[in-house]
Design an enzyme around this catalytic site. Sequence first.
Site, PDB file in Angstrom:
ATOM      1  N   LYS A 161      -2.244  10.244  -0.459  1.00 27.17           N
ATOM      2  CA  LYS A 161      -1.892   9.770  -1.793  1.00 27.17           C
ATOM      3  C   LYS A 161      -2.661  10.582  -2.827  1.00 27.17           C
ATOM      4  O   LYS A 161      -3.898  10.617  -2.806  1.00 27.17           O
ATOM      5  CB  LYS A 161      -2.192   8.280  -1.940  1.00 27.17           C
ATOM      6  CG  LYS A 161      -1.702   7.701  -3.259  1.00 27.17           C
ATOM      7  CD  LYS A 161      -1.466   6.185  -3.162  1.00 27.17           C
ATOM      8  CE  LYS A 161      -2.699   5.391  -3.436  1.00 27.17           C
ATOM      9  NZ  LYS A 161      -2.417   3.956  -3.629  1.00 27.17           N
ATOM     10  N   ASP A 291      -1.062  -6.781  -6.217  1.00 23.14           N
ATOM     11  CA  ASP A 291       0.121  -6.062  -6.715  1.00 23.14           C
ATOM     12  C   ASP A 291       1.272  -6.269  -5.743  1.00 23.14           C
ATOM     13  O   ASP A 291       1.343  -5.613  -4.703  1.00 23.14           O
ATOM     14  CB  ASP A 291      -0.183  -4.566  -6.865  1.00 23.14           C
ATOM     15  CG  ASP A 291       1.010  -3.800  -7.440  1.00 23.14           C
ATOM     16  OD1 ASP A 291       2.023  -4.433  -7.769  1.00 23.14           O
ATOM     17  OD2 ASP A 291       0.915  -2.565  -7.560  1.00 23.14           O
TER      18      ASP A 291
END
Length: 442
Positions: A161, A291
């Site tokens: 990432k 989230d």
Amino acid sequence: MSDSSKRSHQQAVSIPQGRLNRMARLGGLTTALAGNVAARGGLELLRGRKPSLPDLLMTPGNAARVANQLARMRGAAMKAGQLLSMETADLLPPEMADILSRLRSEGHFMPPAQLKKVLAAEWGRNFLKHFKRFDIHPIAAASIGQVHRAQTKDGRDLAIKVQFPGIRNSIDSDMRNLGLVARASGMVPDAFDLDRLLAEGAAQLHEETDYQREAEALVRFAAHLDGDARFVVPRLHRDLSTRNILAMDFVSGTPIEKLAAAPQQTRDEIATALIDLALHELFNLQDMQTDPNFANYLYQQETGRVVLLDFGATQSFDAALVRRYKALFRAAISGDGTAAFAEMVGIGLLPEDMRGADRKKVLDLFGIAAAPLRQGGVLDFGTSGLLARLRRAGLVLAEEQVSIHAPPTETLLLQRKVLGCYLLAERLRARVDMDPLIARYA
């Protein structure tokens, strides 16, 4: 570097950097919306019809302009669009809600030259010496970063990432500018608490942009869920992780929101597992991934396990606050309005001296939310319409200016997680047996 991944409709678009550059992008969006409204309004007048501003603004064309510009900017601008698409899903025309919802799982990616510059800054100019293969085309791109598949020379299959450049420094100005655009364009209802949404999004993003913090959360939650056969948490690889890069195991699976046509039992098991996980995080772990973006979950059909991908947003809860939530949970099950009101005051949601009429309205709203817990049995999320009723009732409270405190940050994040669980269960049209969950956590 190789490019073996399948290409999608996403595009390689350079990340705009600098406060003035990003402000200009959003200012241009406002101008485009205003011009479109003027042109469309003139056409309606020529046709002999009196146009209304909401009808002129709330068009699929305008929604597409907003979604496209936010996707290009990434960062806080795109994150706010993602949150807006979740919060206003029942308030917007279906065409607009669908276009904005794409921001939850889609985003443009960095051009190769910009990507290589970021990787070289983090790993050094000779970073490719670590890899047998590094796919330059990302397997995913979101609001603050993109993910690449890579194989190291020692044989590790990784998901890397990479954070977009300049995102961390643009958060606060992006949010302020986006608030100006939203108000100037009228793209959100007057009763909608936009300031709360933007403040919450900014706070979440400041945490999400620290990949070292996320790395520790990844390790922590892997330990939390060790031995739970329902979930997979990718393993961290510290030697390739930095503040702006997170290296972890590559774990395959099907995006969870693509399972709407899966067997009913599969959908039921997924929704039940994720709701149970949220309750476990709050009441037992006192540590929650907050989230609930659908893109954060994959499903492995061969194992029946849910892959948990993103731990950029996590929140620990004080034991005293958890006790109050436990008491509120029990009040919801028993239908005890007096106890529920006392706990909401203690949590910081309501003023203690709230007038009687307002107190009744709040407790009526709480009653709608608590109904599935009181009734027990199987809740069919596909037909319940619970979220739509809650949103409508919440808008009535806002329009009537019922005095409700801005919730503490922990409560806002918890509300986000609960909303996400409901939205996912609704998307899957899942049927969840509430009785075992109530027995486990009450």
